[in-house]
Design an enzyme around this catalytic site. Sequence first.
Site, PDB file in Angstrom:
ATOM      1  N   PRO A 372       0.837  -1.206   0.000  1.00 56.21           N
ATOM      2  CA  PRO A 372       0.000   0.000   0.000  1.00 56.21           C
ATOM      3  C   PRO A 372       0.873   1.256   0.000  1.00 56.21           C
ATOM      4  O   PRO A 372       2.063   1.177   0.309  1.00 56.21           O
ATOM      5  CB  PRO A 372      -0.787  -0.102   1.299  1.00 56.21           C
ATOM      6  CG  PRO A 372      -0.559  -1.465   1.842  1.00 56.21           C
ATOM      7  CD  PRO A 372       0.654  -2.027   1.204  1.00 56.21           C
ATOM      8  N   GLY A 374       2.724   4.663   0.998  1.00 58.40           N
ATOM      9  CA  GLY A 374       3.278   5.175   2.247  1.00 58.40           C
ATOM     10  C   GLY A 374       3.951   4.121   3.103  1.00 58.40           C
ATOM     11  O   GLY A 374       4.201   4.336   4.280  1.00 58.40           O
ATOM     12  N   GLY A 376       6.949   2.967   2.462  1.00 53.69           N
ATOM     13  CA  GLY A 376       8.404   3.123   2.407  1.00 53.69           C
ATOM     14  C   GLY A 376       9.067   2.536   1.182  1.00 53.69           C
ATOM     15  O   GLY A 376      10.278   2.363   1.163  1.00 53.69           O
ATOM     16  N   LYS A 377       8.295   2.253   0.139  1.00 50.57           N
ATOM     17  CA  LYS A 377       8.891   1.645  -1.057  1.00 50.57           C
ATOM     18  C   LYS A 377       9.880   2.606  -1.716  1.00 50.57           C
ATOM     19  O   LYS A 377      11.028   2.258  -1.978  1.00 50.57           O
ATOM     20  CB  LYS A 377       7.779   1.251  -2.050  1.00 50.57           C
ATOM     21  CG  LYS A 377       6.810   0.237  -1.466  1.00 50.57           C
ATOM     22  CD  LYS A 377       5.781  -0.221  -2.463  1.00 50.57           C
ATOM     23  CE  LYS A 377       4.776   0.840  -2.854  1.00 50.57           C
ATOM     24  NZ  LYS A 377       3.956   1.338  -1.748  1.00 50.57           N
ATOM     25  N   THR A 378       9.391   3.823  -1.980  1.00 51.82           N
ATOM     26  CA  THR A 378      10.251   4.784  -2.644  1.00 51.82           C
ATOM     27  C   THR A 378      11.441   5.137  -1.784  1.00 51.82           C
ATOM     28  O   THR A 378      12.584   5.182  -2.250  1.00 51.82           O
ATOM     29  CB  THR A 378       9.473   6.084  -2.937  1.00 51.82           C
ATOM     30  OG1 THR A 378       8.226   5.726  -3.491  1.00 51.82           O
ATOM     31  CG2 THR A 378      10.231   6.972  -3.869  1.00 51.82           C
ATOM     32  N   SER A 694     -14.014 -12.533  -1.303  1.00 53.65           N
ATOM     33  CA  SER A 694     -13.713 -12.780   0.102  1.00 53.65           C
ATOM     34  C   SER A 694     -14.845 -12.365   1.038  1.00 53.65           C
ATOM     35  O   SER A 694     -14.747 -12.547   2.239  1.00 53.65           O
ATOM     36  CB  SER A 694     -12.404 -12.096   0.493  1.00 53.65           C
ATOM     37  OG  SER A 694     -12.607 -10.721   0.589  1.00 53.65           O
ATOM     38  N   LYS A 737      -5.858  -7.208   6.617  1.00 51.38           N
ATOM     39  CA  LYS A 737      -7.203  -7.302   7.191  1.00 51.38           C
ATOM     40  C   LYS A 737      -7.140  -7.433   8.715  1.00 51.38           C
ATOM     41  O   LYS A 737      -7.883  -6.765   9.435  1.00 51.38           O
ATOM     42  CB  LYS A 737      -7.941  -8.493   6.594  1.00 51.38           C
ATOM     43  CG  LYS A 737      -8.339  -8.259   5.138  1.00 51.38           C
ATOM     44  CD  LYS A 737      -8.910  -9.524   4.535  1.00 51.38           C
ATOM     45  CE  LYS A 737      -9.384  -9.273   3.111  1.00 51.38           C
ATOM     46  NZ  LYS A 737      -9.790 -10.522   2.458  1.00 51.38           N
TER      47      LYS A 737
HETATM   48  P1  ADP Z   1       5.596   4.501  -0.918  1.00 51.40           P
HETATM   49  O1  ADP Z   1       6.645   4.706  -1.934  1.00 51.40           O
HETATM   50  O2  ADP Z   1       5.509   3.097  -0.436  1.00 51.40           O
HETATM   51  O3  ADP Z   1       4.264   5.039  -1.262  1.00 51.40           O
HETATM   52  P2  ADP Z   1       7.197   6.312   0.623  1.00 51.40           P
HETATM   53  O4  ADP Z   1       8.486   5.648   0.420  1.00 51.40           O
HETATM   54  O5  ADP Z   1       6.921   7.561  -0.120  1.00 51.40           O
HETATM   55  O6  ADP Z   1       6.015   5.276   0.393  1.00 51.40           O
HETATM   56  O7  ADP Z   1       6.996   6.557   2.172  1.00 51.40           O
HETATM   57  C1  ADP Z   1       6.277   7.631   2.716  1.00 51.40           C
HETATM   58  C2  ADP Z   1       7.005   8.198   3.902  1.00 51.40           C
HETATM   59  O8  ADP Z   1       7.027   7.266   4.940  1.00 51.40           O
HETATM   60  C3  ADP Z   1       8.428   8.516   3.577  1.00 51.40           C
HETATM   61  O9  ADP Z   1       8.762   9.739   4.164  1.00 51.40           O
HETATM   62  C4  ADP Z   1       9.220   7.401   4.242  1.00 51.40           C
HETATM   63  O10 ADP Z   1      10.479   7.821   4.653  1.00 51.40           O
HETATM   64  C5  ADP Z   1       8.344   7.041   5.403  1.00 51.40           C
HETATM   65  N1  ADP Z   1       8.485   5.645   5.765  1.00 51.40           N
HETATM   66  C6  ADP Z   1       7.742   4.622   5.301  1.00 51.40           C
HETATM   67  N2  ADP Z   1       8.145   3.457   5.813  1.00 51.40           N
HETATM   68  C7  ADP Z   1       9.160   3.731   6.640  1.00 51.40           C
HETATM   69  C8  ADP Z   1      10.012   2.939   7.487  1.00 51.40           C
HETATM   70  N3  ADP Z   1       9.861   1.610   7.576  1.00 51.40           N
HETATM   71  N4  ADP Z   1      10.950   3.568   8.185  1.00 51.40           N
HETATM   72  C9  ADP Z   1      11.100   4.894   8.092  1.00 51.40           C
HETATM   73  N5  ADP Z   1      10.353   5.695   7.359  1.00 51.40           N
HETATM   74  C10 ADP Z   1       9.378   5.133   6.620  1.00 51.40           C
END
Ligand code: ADP
Length: 796
Positions: A372, A374, A376-378, A694, A737
Amino acid sequence: MIGHGLNDFYAVQDAVPDDEGLVELAMIPLADLVVFPNMITPLMIRREQDIAAVGEAQTNQTTVIGVAQRDPNLTMPRPEDLYTIGVEMALGRLMHMPEGGTTVLSQGRRRVEIVEYIQTEPYTRVKARPITECAADDREITALTRATLSLFQKCVDLNPQLPEEAYIYALNIEEPGWLADLAASALNLTLTERQTLLETSDVVERLRRVSRLLGRELEVLELEERIQSQVRQEVERGQREMFLREQIRVIQHELGEMDIFQQELNDLRERIDQAQMTGEARDKAVKELGRLMMIPPMAPEVGIIRTYIDWLLDLPWIKATDDNLDLDNAAGVLDAEHYGLRKAKERILEHMAVRQLAPDKMKSPILCFVGPPGTGKTSLGKSIAKALGREFVRVSLGGVHDEAEIRGHRRTYIGALPGRIIQTMRRAGTINPVFMLDEIDKLGADFRGDPAAALLEVLDPEQNHAYSDHYLDVSYDLSQVFFITTANYMEPIPWALMDRMEMIEFPGYVEEEKLRIARQFLIPRQLEQHGLSDQGIRFDEKALRLMCREYTYEAGVRNLEREIAKVCRKLARRVAAKKQSARRITVEGLDKYLGPPLYISMLVEEEDAVGVVTGLAWTEGGGDITVIEVSLMPGKGMLMLTGQLGDVMQESAQAALSYTRSRVTQWGIDPEEFDRLDIHVHLPEGAIPKDGPSAGITLAAAFISAFTDRKVRRDVGMTGEITLRGRILPVGGVREKVLTAHRLGLRKVLLPQRNKKDLVEIPKRTLRDLDVVLVNHMDEVLEHALLPVAHDIGTQ
Ligand code: ADP
């Protein structure tokens, strides 16, 4: 010589007809020729008999008859091989030609019709009747004569082979028949056409035919003329342009502009010489520069070619960063910037370890981060780049429908540019960046081609060392790029692509994890960005929890970070204005910064009710709950479905209903109720379309509750696909879930037995708080969810 021959004609008289109106004369066949009266024509005489005939005529000062052969190829034509209408003609002297053969000039006198062959040896003699021309209507003749003359004049004008005098000659002819003959002999006609005209003794008819033939000739001539003049015009235009160009060149030279252009060209050459390029790219650049030198500086192609050369020059071809393969350093970087994400971090470290051991053999893996928003993928992608010491670039593929967006347009297109891959490589500036392809699950495909197919080439280690972009037209090496793709869902990713990639799931975070991420990363970062680091600001744990629960509703932490930023902004304003403000953010103070909560979990307060069941769903944002309502009303046994339900969900409802009907005895339901009542299924809060199998057990539970009038416990959440016999099949998104159920305060969660394996991904603490029950059959679901009829709210 001709003059000499001409004089001879006048001495010769026309033959005088006998009593029967016939003349007896020598005859010569004409091989490929029709002689018309009054026309002077040279004749080739070859055959012995003909030489004899000519000799005889000259000796006796008589005319001869010339008749055309039907087949010009016959050398010894018999009488039947000849036409019957010919021409009486006077001959000039016989002349022996230097190259062999004998020629005699002939002057046509009048049309004759051969009536009888008298002898064929030593030459042919015939009896013939001179034909008198008949001319009827005067006015018609006058009109036809004029028309013929005017057409003839035009033909003479257009046909360079007809001398001007031909028209003057025609103008002075008084006899219309003669005029027709003149035109006929001047025209380019076939033998048969000529013979037909010769045989047409009616002058009116002859004029008509001739004018038709003249008209035809004229059309051909005009067409020829048009073609020629077009060719002429084009040649002239080319010359004109060349001339103007040359002038511009001179003017520009005078103004010094040429020197500027020349200077630019020299600069370009120098840049090409100095650029780090592959041989192929350099050759291409040099070739294009050569083209640029050939055209004047004002030509429209100049800009196009220059942009192209610039692209070649700006792209990284060889330049690469050195990888830092120090594992401790990498582990340090990854941990310093991210909490958790164990799987992804380990995968990167493994890759680096293998690279250390077998530096050249190992191709970069292609990773796909699925989860989903946010989660931390990017930002993990960025950290990987940092750990390896590579550049980081990303490009979004969301909504890309057109193959050309990936692969570029050919340069023949106006405004053509390279595709997104090459554009992004230019931004990277090195050939080995970490390259993130976002939203690979949102690729489209339509009539403009399939972008996924182009991506396949990008991501194929066998092919991507020679990636072809339509604009670039030179192969480009992508094999050193570290590709990472991201997606929210796994399902929509095209199969072929999925096959190339290693999937790494980024599941959502539970509240505890969110709190740690906030404390460790989000809050320090936001404080720093708002210049508040040294202000001693603290967020209370309770306040943070409330922010997770009631101000955001997400699996990741993006909105949480946004809310923290909002608080920081407000604080920064007060600090800047030197106003007193609390350094601690507490639950009580929260709505001062953030306003009233956005998501209040009402679930726990809701009363248990008949026909209302809490289902667990999986959406793009992570987990969610869907409350399913079923109500019965008098009717005819119709099933109505409202609230955004997809097709699969509708089928699921049918299956659940069938199951319910098959169990009437077990539940003491009167089977006739199905015919007397209409069943209405509704999904409130249906802004997000819901689909998938589901919800099967949730629907079945709602039906049975409605028909048995037993209430359902609202704090029990459930998910599972149902078969017609009530068996329960496993579903996806279990972790999300369960986390949602926990977040929203449910007490118990019913999951398919076969999803047991997914429980290892759920934090122990969550499992401790929540009663997770694994079920195999619908009966068990009902046991846990339905309250007995007699009981009231929540007493079980
Ligand atoms: P996505 O690419 O998955 O949509 P982002 O990489 O943009 O999400 O993450 C959103 C924010 O949340 C970023 O500022 C990121 O640094 C932070 N974040 C998400 N997961 C983590 C984590 N495991 N540890 C530290 N920061 C995180």
